[in-house]
Write a protein that holds these residues in place. Sequence first.
Motif, mmCIF file in Angstrom:
data_model
loop_
_atom_site.group_PDB
_atom_site.id
_atom_site.type_symbol
_atom_site.label_atom_id
_atom_site.label_comp_id
_atom_site.label_asym_id
_atom_site.label_seq_id
_atom_site.Cartn_x
_atom_site.Cartn_y
_atom_site.Cartn_z
ATOM 1 N N ALA A 101 43.978 66.691 -53.554
ATOM 2 C CA ALA A 101 42.612 67.088 -53.189
ATOM 3 C C ALA A 101 41.919 67.788 -54.352
ATOM 4 C CB ALA A 101 42.648 68.003 -51.967
ATOM 5 N N THR A 102 42.641 68.616 -55.078
ATOM 6 C CA THR A 102 42.065 69.324 -56.226
ATOM 7 C C THR A 102 41.695 68.346 -57.328
ATOM 8 O OG1 THR A 102 43.351 71.304 -55.748
ATOM 9 C CG2 THR A 102 42.504 71.087 -57.972
ATOM 10 N N ILE A 103 42.582 67.419 -57.629
ATOM 11 C CA ILE A 103 42.309 66.451 -58.692
ATOM 12 C C ILE A 103 41.111 65.576 -58.339
ATOM 13 C CG2 ILE A 103 43.228 64.410 -59.866
ATOM 14 C CD1 ILE A 103 45.989 65.808 -59.750
ATOM 15 N N VAL A 104 41.062 65.096 -57.107
ATOM 16 C CA VAL A 104 39.932 64.254 -56.680
ATOM 17 C C VAL A 104 38.635 65.053 -56.712
ATOM 18 C CG1 VAL A 104 38.956 62.987 -54.722
ATOM 19 C CG2 VAL A 104 41.350 62.687 -55.331
ATOM 20 N N MET A 105 38.685 66.301 -56.244
ATOM 21 C CA MET A 105 37.483 67.142 -56.232
ATOM 22 C C MET A 105 36.977 67.380 -57.651
ATOM 23 S SD MET A 105 37.057 71.080 -55.074
ATOM 24 C CE MET A 105 38.285 71.503 -56.272
ATOM 25 N N LEU A 106 37.865 67.779 -58.566
ATOM 26 C CA LEU A 106 37.457 68.041 -59.950
ATOM 27 C C LEU A 106 36.968 66.764 -60.627
ATOM 28 C CD1 LEU A 106 40.265 70.522 -61.059
ATOM 29 C CD2 LEU A 106 37.894 71.059 -60.464
ATOM 30 N N LEU A 107 37.626 65.652 -60.341
ATOM 31 C CA LEU A 107 37.200 64.372 -60.895
ATOM 32 C C LEU A 107 35.800 63.992 -60.402
ATOM 33 C CD1 LEU A 107 38.258 62.100 -62.719
ATOM 34 C CD2 LEU A 107 39.088 60.968 -60.667
ATOM 35 N N CYS A 108 35.535 64.210 -59.129
ATOM 36 C CA CYS A 108 34.201 63.917 -58.581
ATOM 37 C C CYS A 108 33.141 64.820 -59.196
ATOM 38 C CB CYS A 108 34.209 64.070 -57.066
ATOM 39 S SG CYS A 108 35.047 62.738 -56.213
ATOM 40 N N LEU A 109 33.471 66.095 -59.421
ATOM 41 C CA LEU A 109 32.515 67.002 -60.072
ATOM 42 C C LEU A 109 32.175 66.500 -61.469
ATOM 43 C CD1 LEU A 109 34.055 70.462 -59.077
ATOM 44 C CD2 LEU A 109 31.915 69.517 -58.232
ATOM 45 N N ILE A 110 33.192 66.118 -62.221
ATOM 46 C CA ILE A 110 32.983 65.643 -63.596
ATOM 47 C C ILE A 110 32.226 64.320 -63.606
ATOM 48 C CG2 ILE A 110 34.193 64.771 -65.641
ATOM 49 C CD1 ILE A 110 36.391 66.890 -64.970
ATOM 50 N N LEU A 111 32.617 63.392 -62.746
ATOM 51 C CA LEU A 111 31.955 62.083 -62.724
ATOM 52 C C LEU A 111 30.501 62.176 -62.271
ATOM 53 C CD1 LEU A 111 34.838 59.826 -61.387
ATOM 54 C CD2 LEU A 111 33.898 59.907 -63.703
ATOM 55 N N THR A 112 30.200 63.126 -61.396
ATOM 56 C CA THR A 112 28.803 63.316 -60.986
ATOM 57 C C THR A 112 27.962 63.745 -62.175
ATOM 58 O OG1 THR A 112 29.494 63.957 -58.766
ATOM 59 C CG2 THR A 112 27.269 64.546 -59.409
ATOM 60 N N LEU A 113 28.460 64.711 -62.935
ATOM 61 C CA LEU A 113 27.711 65.174 -64.112
ATOM 62 C C LEU A 113 27.623 64.085 -65.183
ATOM 63 C CD1 LEU A 113 28.972 68.851 -64.399
ATOM 64 C CD2 LEU A 113 26.758 68.039 -63.573
ATOM 65 N N CYS A 114 28.687 63.313 -65.367
ATOM 66 C CA CYS A 114 28.652 62.213 -66.342
ATOM 67 C C CYS A 114 27.626 61.158 -65.948
ATOM 68 C CB CYS A 114 30.028 61.564 -66.467
ATOM 69 S SG CYS A 114 31.225 62.545 -67.364
ATOM 70 N N SER A 115 27.588 60.820 -64.661
ATOM 71 C CA SER A 115 26.633 59.802 -64.226
ATOM 72 C C SER A 115 25.192 60.306 -64.336
ATOM 73 C CB SER A 115 26.930 59.358 -62.788
ATOM 74 O OG SER A 115 26.736 60.420 -61.893
ATOM 75 N N ALA A 116 24.998 61.607 -64.226
ATOM 76 C CA ALA A 116 23.648 62.153 -64.335
ATOM 77 C C ALA A 116 23.207 62.303 -65.788
ATOM 78 C CB ALA A 116 23.581 63.509 -63.638
ATOM 79 N N PHE A 117 24.077 62.825 -66.653
ATOM 80 C CA PHE A 117 23.673 63.134 -68.024
ATOM 81 C C PHE A 117 23.838 61.975 -69.004
ATOM 82 C CE2 PHE A 117 24.520 67.707 -66.878
ATOM 83 C CZ PHE A 117 23.193 68.093 -66.969
ATOM 84 N N TRP A 118 24.969 61.262 -68.945
ATOM 85 C CA TRP A 118 25.249 60.278 -69.977
ATOM 86 C C TRP A 118 25.010 58.858 -69.523
ATOM 87 C CZ3 TRP A 118 28.508 64.594 -69.461
ATOM 88 C CH2 TRP A 118 28.374 65.513 -70.492
ATOM 89 N N TRP A 119 25.347 58.532 -68.289
ATOM 90 C CA TRP A 119 25.213 57.166 -67.845
ATOM 91 C C TRP A 119 23.827 56.885 -67.270
ATOM 92 C CZ3 TRP A 119 30.310 57.931 -64.760
ATOM 93 C CH2 TRP A 119 31.364 58.054 -65.651
ATOM 94 N N HIS A 120 23.092 57.933 -66.884
ATOM 95 C CA HIS A 120 21.740 57.814 -66.315
ATOM 96 C C HIS A 120 21.695 56.797 -65.176
ATOM 97 C CE1 HIS A 120 20.282 60.313 -69.533
ATOM 98 N NE2 HIS A 120 20.841 59.508 -70.416
ATOM 99 N N ASN A 121 22.683 56.863 -64.318
ATOM 100 C CA ASN A 121 22.782 55.929 -63.205
ATOM 101 C C ASN A 121 22.614 56.711 -61.898
ATOM 102 O OD1 ASN A 121 23.594 54.094 -61.208
ATOM 103 N ND2 ASN A 121 24.928 53.036 -62.668
ATOM 104 N N LYS A 122 21.472 56.534 -61.260
ATOM 105 C CA LYS A 122 21.171 57.283 -60.031
ATOM 106 C C LYS A 122 22.097 56.890 -58.882
ATOM 107 C CE LYS A 122 16.303 57.965 -61.069
ATOM 108 N NZ LYS A 122 14.935 57.742 -60.615
ATOM 109 N N GLY A 123 22.409 55.626 -58.777
ATOM 110 C CA GLY A 123 23.279 55.168 -57.697
ATOM 111 C C GLY A 123 24.675 55.772 -57.787
ATOM 112 N N LEU A 124 25.233 55.764 -58.985
ATOM 113 C CA LEU A 124 26.546 56.376 -59.174
ATOM 114 C C LEU A 124 26.504 57.875 -58.910
ATOM 115 C CD1 LEU A 124 28.206 54.759 -62.324
ATOM 116 C CD2 LEU A 124 29.003 54.730 -59.975
#
Length: 160
Positions: A101-124
């Motif tokens: 649960a911790t790994i998935v949670m931290l991974l989701c936090l990181i992937l959310t920020l990556c999709s917002a800042f670097w990938w510029h993908n609103k759907g992701l």
Amino acid sequence: MDKLKRVLSGQEAEEPGPLAEAIDATSLSWGTRLKAFIACFAIGVLCSILGTCLLWIPRKGLILFAVFYTLGNISSLGSTIFLMGPMKQLKRMFEPTRLIATIVMLLCLILTLCSAFWWHNKGLALIFCILQFFALAWYSISYIPFARDAVKKCAAACLT
């Protein structure tokens, strides 16, 4: 006086080292810890609410939502450090019962920020925010005895 207390209680009569003095000097009182927890948690809630309000902005709303929602979750999660201390918090986060649960949670936090800042993908960003919500909820209920079992039984009953 402290030296006398140590001698009478059977502890070592030696002077504490610089590390022990540094830890004593930086430790917070319970009242200060509680105030810091409340402040950090309130900042997290405000960031999440602000992110939800920014969701309705036409051009960059979804990206701002993802960023503020994630920062709010990080702040709320970090607030517990003031109650337990950083090392105890990290040990409890990575216990075998909540490791996945911790790994998935931290991974989701990181992937959310990556999709917002670097990938510029609103759907992701939106998908990762939803996954972030569920991962944080699953992580949070791991601290409540038998809560995960109750959720699993409830989901099984709803699906059958």
